[in-house]
Write a protein that holds these residues in place. Structure first.
Motif, PDB file in Angstrom:
ATOM      1  N   ASN A  73       1.322  -1.341  -0.083  1.00  0.00           N
ATOM      2  CA  ASN A  73      -0.197   0.048   0.452  1.00  0.00           C
ATOM      3  C   ASN A  73       0.867   1.081  -0.452  1.00  0.00           C
ATOM      4  O   ASN A  73       2.599   1.346   0.652  1.00  0.00           O
ATOM      5  CB  ASN A  73      -0.879   0.302   0.793  1.00  0.00           C
ATOM      6  CG  ASN A  73      -1.877  -1.037   0.896  1.00  0.00           C
ATOM      7  OD1 ASN A  73      -2.325  -1.800   0.002  1.00  0.00           O
ATOM      8  ND2 ASN A  73      -2.197  -1.646   2.192  1.00  0.00           N
ATOM      9  N   THR A  74       0.154   2.173  -0.622  1.00  0.00           N
ATOM     10  CA  THR A  74       1.123   3.394  -0.739  1.00  0.00           C
ATOM     11  C   THR A  74       1.322   3.926   0.257  1.00  0.00           C
ATOM     12  O   THR A  74       0.118   4.328   1.277  1.00  0.00           O
ATOM     13  CB  THR A  74       0.189   4.982  -1.506  1.00  0.00           C
ATOM     14  OG1 THR A  74       0.218   3.774  -2.715  1.00  0.00           O
ATOM     15  CG2 THR A  74       1.511   5.905  -1.357  1.00  0.00           C
ATOM     16  N   GLY A  75       2.490   4.845   0.990  1.00  0.00           N
ATOM     17  CA  GLY A  75       2.491   5.442   2.663  1.00  0.00           C
ATOM     18  C   GLY A  75       1.912   6.274   2.566  1.00  0.00           C
ATOM     19  O   GLY A  75       1.735   6.752   1.632  1.00  0.00           O
ATOM     20  N   ASN A  76       1.761   7.539   3.706  1.00  0.00           N
ATOM     21  CA  ASN A  76       1.275   9.222   3.747  1.00  0.00           C
ATOM     22  C   ASN A  76       1.582   9.867   3.568  1.00  0.00           C
ATOM     23  O   ASN A  76       3.570   9.114   3.042  1.00  0.00           O
ATOM     24  CB  ASN A  76       0.602   8.728   5.641  1.00  0.00           C
ATOM     25  CG  ASN A  76       0.007   7.812   6.376  1.00  0.00           C
ATOM     26  OD1 ASN A  76      -0.308   7.545   5.311  1.00  0.00           O
ATOM     27  ND2 ASN A  76       0.134   7.163   7.380  1.00  0.00           N
TER      28      ASN A  76
END
Length: 360
Positions: A73-76
């Motif tokens: 998943n894409t990080g913040n």
């Protein structure tokens, strides 16, 4: 038959041959005469403690790369970095950006880009260069300033404003009507005070204050167009608003004998904090005053009468004197029992209108 002893240098080392036990004394093999035949090997004893781990051997060669795993998943999003400085160079060069040195063309044009512009200027194509002017500037998200000697030609979206300065000692609230009392020569602002319908010298209003104005504060007044974010909760949609006696606005037509009647706009949004008024400040009282002064001639259209209404003329009762003619005729107008005769004739006089046509 000779015995083939093993080679050893360890004293006490034993060797069994044909059930006989021999021991190495360092020089020769001694036969152990006192021992009988060697029995069978006993069972294996328990495993001893594990010794210390030896040193790690050298790393072997890297194996072949495996298949790529599934993307995670894409990080913040990280925090925004600081704003950098304005561009100090273009294509590794400093100074004015010219098409001849760095860019072959811009929109099919050649020339200098923004040479000599200053803060707030709006860029435009002059015919030779992309440049700016102090006569065409950007002030804030709601204001583009076009100064003399220029003029604007085009369609406007939004209110027409005039710069003003409150020279009075009392606060002028946003949405209050103001009237002109002077001007600030250097800046071009109109000096204003709060308009008051009950004082002829404090009228007419030139617009509604677009913001709160304290003593000597500068701002704008809406002359024409929509003023936003005012309290219109006490009004109805499309209701006419007037300059009020005592200041401010009112939805009720002023009724005082000396009140100036100025319709200054209509409510187009009813709301306590985001209300809107469509302003039309024409700079004069725009309604018939509450007292009509007749100097020489008063014409009453057919059917207009004053039964039950006219009780006095100029504050007096009885026969009217000093009037050369009434409705183009001469004679006595008698007011006993309101109107008992008209031009010397008797009969019912029925009022069907509230206005008189007057000639001063």
């Amino acid at each position: 038959m000779p015995i083939n002893f093993p080679t050893t240098s360890t004293v006490g080392f034993t060797y069994t041959y044909n059930s006989m036990l021999w021991t190495w004394n360092g020089y020769a093999w001694d036969k152990n005469e006192g021992y009988g035949l060697i029995g069978t090997t006993g069972p294996t004893g328990p495993i001893g403690f594990t010794g210390a781990t030896g040193p790690t051997g050298p790393t072997g060669p890297t194996g072949a790369q495996g298949d790529q795993g599934i993307q995670g998943n894409t990080g913040n999003t990280g925090p925004t970095g600081p704003v950098g400085d304005y561009v100090s160079y273009w294509n590794g060069q400093t100074g004015a950006v010219t098409f001849s040195n760095y860019v072959a063309s811009f929109g099919g044009k050649t020339g200098t880009v923004g040479a000599g512009i200053t803060s707030g200027q709006i860029l435009y194509w002059s015919g030779n260069d992309v440049t700016g002017s102090n006569n065409f500037t950007f002030v804030d998200p709601h204001e583009v300033v076009l100064t003399e000697p220029g003029h604007f030609t085009g369609r406007l979206l939004g209110a027409v404003l005039v710069p003003v300065k409150n020279t009075g000692l009392t606060l002028i609230n946003k949405g209050d009507p103001v009237y002109a009392v002077g001007s600030v020569g250097a800046n071009g602002e109109v000096e204003v005070l709060e308009a008051d319908a009950s004082i002829s010298g404090a009228m007419p209003a030139i617009g509604l204050a677009d913001t709160d104005l304290a003593h000597n504060a500068q701002g704008h007044a809406v002359v024409f167009g929509v003023i936003k974010n005012v309290n219109t909760d006490a009004y109805t949609i499309n209701q006419t608003v007037f300059v009020a006696p005592g200041g401010g606005i009112t939805g009720i037509r002023p009724t005082g004998a000396n009140d100036q009647i100025q319709n200054i706009g209509r409510v187009v949004r009813v709301q306590a904090s985001t209300g809107e008024i469509l302003v039309s400040a024409i700079g004069r009282a725009n309604d018939v005053p509450n007292i009509v002064q007749v100097r020489s001639y008063l014409q009453m259209p057919d059917g207009m009468t004053a039964t039950g209404l006219v009780k006095s003329f100029n504050g007096l009762t009885g026969a009217v004197t000093g009037v050369a003619s009434f409705n183009g005729s001469t004679g006595t107008v008698i007011f006993s029992n309101y109107v008992s005769s008209f031009n010397g004739l008797t009969g019912a006089v029925d009022r069907k209108s509230t206005r008189l046509n007057s000639s001063h």
